[in-house]
Design a protein around this motif. Sequence first.
Motif, PDB file in Angstrom:
ATOM      1  N   SER A 232      -3.557  41.747 -17.604  1.00 53.26           N
ATOM      2  CA  SER A 232      -3.769  41.823 -16.159  1.00 53.26           C
ATOM      3  C   SER A 232      -3.773  40.422 -15.565  1.00 53.26           C
ATOM      4  O   SER A 232      -4.235  39.457 -16.192  1.00 53.26           O
ATOM      5  N   ASP A 233      -3.229  40.332 -14.349  1.00 59.33           N
ATOM      6  CA  ASP A 233      -3.334  39.090 -13.589  1.00 59.33           C
ATOM      7  C   ASP A 233      -4.099  39.376 -12.306  1.00 59.33           C
ATOM      8  O   ASP A 233      -4.864  40.338 -12.241  1.00 59.33           O
ATOM      9  N   GLU A 234      -3.898  38.584 -11.264  1.00 54.59           N
ATOM     10  CA  GLU A 234      -4.704  38.739 -10.059  1.00 54.59           C
ATOM     11  C   GLU A 234      -4.383  40.020  -9.291  1.00 54.59           C
ATOM     12  O   GLU A 234      -5.200  40.481  -8.492  1.00 54.59           O
ATOM     13  N   LYS A 235      -3.188  40.610  -9.493  1.00 56.35           N
ATOM     14  CA  LYS A 235      -2.792  41.749  -8.678  1.00 56.35           C
ATOM     15  C   LYS A 235      -2.243  42.932  -9.468  1.00 56.35           C
ATOM     16  O   LYS A 235      -2.030  44.003  -8.898  1.00 56.35           O
ATOM     17  N   ARG A 236      -1.985  42.761 -10.786  1.00 52.69           N
ATOM     18  CA  ARG A 236      -1.288  43.807 -11.532  1.00 52.69           C
ATOM     19  C   ARG A 236      -1.831  43.953 -12.939  1.00 52.69           C
ATOM     20  O   ARG A 236      -2.429  43.037 -13.484  1.00 52.69           O
ATOM     21  N   ILE A 237      -1.566  45.132 -13.512  1.00 53.18           N
ATOM     22  CA  ILE A 237      -1.740  45.342 -14.947  1.00 53.18           C
ATOM     23  C   ILE A 237      -0.368  45.682 -15.498  1.00 53.18           C
ATOM     24  O   ILE A 237       0.339  46.529 -14.945  1.00 53.18           O
ATOM     25  N   PHE A 238       0.052  44.998 -16.563  1.00 51.78           N
ATOM     26  CA  PHE A 238       1.380  45.249 -17.102  1.00 51.78           C
ATOM     27  C   PHE A 238       1.370  45.238 -18.632  1.00 51.78           C
ATOM     28  O   PHE A 238       0.479  44.666 -19.266  1.00 51.78           O
ATOM     29  N   LYS A 239       2.352  45.919 -19.170  1.00 51.72           N
ATOM     30  CA  LYS A 239       2.529  46.013 -20.616  1.00 51.72           C
ATOM     31  C   LYS A 239       3.707  45.137 -21.019  1.00 51.72           C
ATOM     32  O   LYS A 239       4.725  45.094 -20.316  1.00 51.72           O
ATOM     33  N   LEU A 240       3.560  44.411 -22.122  1.00 55.18           N
ATOM     34  CA  LEU A 240       4.650  43.591 -22.634  1.00 55.18           C
ATOM     35  C   LEU A 240       5.373  44.365 -23.733  1.00 55.18           C
ATOM     36  O   LEU A 240       4.805  44.641 -24.783  1.00 55.18           O
ATOM     37  N   VAL A 241       6.617  44.726 -23.449  1.00 56.83           N
ATOM     38  CA  VAL A 241       7.426  45.529 -24.359  1.00 56.83           C
ATOM     39  C   VAL A 241       8.509  44.641 -24.957  1.00 56.83           C
ATOM     40  O   VAL A 241       9.269  43.996 -24.222  1.00 56.83           O
ATOM     41  N   GLU A 242       8.579  44.605 -26.280  1.00 56.77           N
ATOM     42  CA  GLU A 242       9.563  43.725 -26.929  1.00 56.77           C
ATOM     43  C   GLU A 242      10.992  44.118 -26.546  1.00 56.77           C
ATOM     44  O   GLU A 242      11.351  45.294 -26.559  1.00 56.77           O
ATOM     45  N   SER A 243      11.782  43.128 -26.187  1.00 58.47           N
ATOM     46  CA  SER A 243      13.180  43.348 -25.816  1.00 58.47           C
ATOM     47  C   SER A 243      14.079  42.982 -26.981  1.00 58.47           C
ATOM     48  O   SER A 243      13.930  41.922 -27.591  1.00 58.47           O
TER      49      SER A 243
END
Length: 253
Positions: A232-243
Amino acid sequence: MGNKWYIKEILWSHVGRAFNLNIHKASNSLLFSFSVLESYSDLNFLLAYYNIDTKDYSVIAGIPDGCAVAIDQKNDEIFLGGSDGIYKYNMITKIADFHKEKGKNIWNLFFKRNLFYINYPDQQLYMEIDDKFAKVKEFEATQIDYFHICNNNDIIYANKTGLYKFENGPSRAYAINELISVRQITEDIEGNVYVCSNIGIFRYDKEKLHKILDIRNLHGLAFDRDNSLIVSDEKRIFKLVESHIGCIEEEQW
């Protein structure tokens, strides 16, 4: 990250500084707290969940200023903390029932064989023993913001002055890093310990920190059932998916 490329998959946008990220492994649901805009309500924090598999999500009601999460994965128990004590949450009924410590302002929760909590504003550490909570005497003279017991029984904790390791025997603590501002300590599904800080994400190994992700303004970190990073950062929650394609286009964080 390392020698691999990752894609950001946004899970929840327009959420203020999500922190205390934890994964309920049985349902692969992310539980977390976030800051509430002053114009929204008279609360400072709210708790919420996001199911990574079904995309179902909601704010969790009934916990004033909910800001703390801990999960006993073995017994499938979810503990949530707010300004009026500790609650138990049921992922099926979506109901939070009061558990213990009525009137106590819970800053943080941690579970490893026992349930621990840190109160606010004293920042003192308490441990549950025989169904009652008692202050951990080894830390009575220490303010603690984040606390973690590693699988190898290393005890690490953080406060406003840095990250430390505590040693029993002669009870003493020594600094691991006094330059970073710690925002969460967590572990992946293999038991590796990670520290989320103001200057990026570090892996804790053999009493040292090794930076694995150089991103500023992060607030929380968790690992889902597939061991993917949830950040999470100041405005979002995100998932890191391997490319498996590589870098197509540089994106500004």
